[in-house]
Design an enzyme around this catalytic site. Structure first.
Site, mmCIF file in Angstrom:
data_model
loop_
_atom_site.group_PDB
_atom_site.id
_atom_site.type_symbol
_atom_site.label_atom_id
_atom_site.label_comp_id
_atom_site.label_asym_id
_atom_site.label_seq_id
_atom_site.Cartn_x
_atom_site.Cartn_y
_atom_site.Cartn_z
ATOM 1 N N LYS A 1 -17.041 -4.205 -0.944
ATOM 2 C CA LYS A 1 -17.304 -2.635 -0.044
ATOM 3 C C LYS A 1 -16.804 -1.985 -1.155
ATOM 4 C CE LYS A 1 -16.381 -3.012 4.370
ATOM 5 N NZ LYS A 1 -15.349 -4.577 4.317
ATOM 6 N N LYS B 1 0.693 -1.405 0.508
ATOM 7 C CA LYS B 1 0.114 0.385 -0.015
ATOM 8 C C LYS B 1 1.381 1.208 -0.187
ATOM 9 C CE LYS B 1 -4.042 -1.946 2.650
ATOM 10 N NZ LYS B 1 -5.152 -2.043 3.543
ATOM 11 N N LYS C 1 -12.472 -10.707 -6.098
ATOM 12 C CA LYS C 1 -14.165 -10.895 -5.215
ATOM 13 C C LYS C 1 -14.749 -9.365 -5.287
ATOM 14 C CE LYS C 1 -11.117 -11.095 -1.842
ATOM 15 N NZ LYS C 1 -10.655 -11.390 -0.759
#
Length: 321
Positions: free
Chosen positions: A192, A108, A189
């Site tokens: 959210k 990240k 996948k």
């Protein structure tokens, strides 16, 4: 034995969260387990405070509406004082090299000039989540297993230096009930935080929206309803969603569906029915803020009671207080 699991309010709860984890927490969880909404973890990147607060309440309502034992549910930030104290103790136990080696931090932060310090340190907060509640098992995917191992390292180091306080947690492979893929892109996948919500069914989506999303789901031009994840990922994803909702096997369901239209109709009906009760109960809780606050306060108090003696011991044995 205490199991600990969490869901981060980075976006609304989606079908994969519900079928893959929450429904199972409700069916198999015990009052000794801990299920929490990790709103502090949602702050490692830029966020909107009002949205974070709203999503946290929504996720709490979904867990209760889904049947997760309210005694085992809490919101992470309701224990911010306890977690803050233990996180500091554990940060003083952890080395920079151990934190910087975390794969998620490397991924990240790669190629970015500046990242929040919390992105580096949140695995220590996660260790505090685990150790404060005395968790024995932490069901996690491969992307989080390294963080549980860090918790083990810190628990072992603290216990060896100051005295036995913490249980030794271990990561376990979650018994995932369903692996739901994005309806618009079955190579990824359902999430959210997907950039396009067209392929994501959210638990609070109204039935007509659920049906539209399913009807637009990607299939292929073979025209054969068959469970073949490698060769027909879109069709297979729909079959797996249908199987999860009906508690049947994907291959068996394929034999009873003549074409893609019938498959999508069956999936839409099954998903709408599966989510109906949860959606209605969640809406009722969100419309009754006093009741939701009562449940939340009770969960927080129970979590504090369970963790208090452990925190007191950690502070005392490390020379504080």
């Amino acid at each position: 034995m205490i199991r600990l699991s969490a869901i981060t309010p980075s976006g609304p709860v989606q079908l994969g969260n519900y079928l893959g984890a929450i429904r199972q927490w409700a069916a198999e969880g015990t009052a000794e387990d801990v299920y929490f909404i990790s709103d502090l973890h949602a702050m490692t990147t830029s966020h909107n405070p009002a949205r974070l607060r709203s999503l946290t309440r929504e996720q709490l309502a979904v867990l209760i509406a889904a049947g997760v034992d309210p005694r085992s549910v809490c919101v992470q930030s309701d224990l911010v004082r306890e977690l803050g104290a233990l996180t500091w103790v554990l940060e003083c136990t952890c080395t920079y090299g151990e934190a910087a080696r975390m794969i998620q931090f490397k991924e990240k932060s790669a190629g970015r000039d500046s990242v929040r310090l919390s992105l580096l340190t949140y695995p220590v907060l996660m260790a505090a989540d685990i150790l404060l509640q005395g968790a024995n098992e932490v069901p996690v995917g491969d992307d989080q297993a390294q963080h549980v191992e860090l918790a083990r390292v810190l628990a072992r180091r603290f216990n060896g230096t100051y005295g036995e306080v913490f249980a030794m947690p271990r990561s376990v492979v979650p018994q995932t009930a369903a692996r739901v893929r994005d309806l618009a892109d079955p190579t990824r996948k359902m999430a959210k935080t997907a950039p396009d919500s067209a392929g994501t069914v959210f638990v609070l989506d109204p039935p007509d929206l659920v049906r539209r999303k399913v009807k637009r789901a990607v299939t292929d031009d073979l025209g054969v309803v068959r469970h073949d994840p490698a060769g027909q990922p879109g069709v297979s994803n729909l079959l797996e969603v249908l199987a999860a909702c009906t508690r049947k096997e994907p291959a068996d369901l394929a034999d009873s569906l003549p074409d893609y239209a019938a498959l999508k109709d069956a999936v839409a009906d099954a998903v709408v029915e599966e989510l109906r009760g949860v959606r209605e109960r969640t809406r009722a809780l969100l419309d009754d803020p006093a009741e939701l606050d009562r449940v939340r306060a009770h969960g927080a108090e129970r979590a504090r009671e369970r963790a208090g003696h452990r925190l007191d011991a950690a502070l005392r044995m490390s020379g504080l207080g």
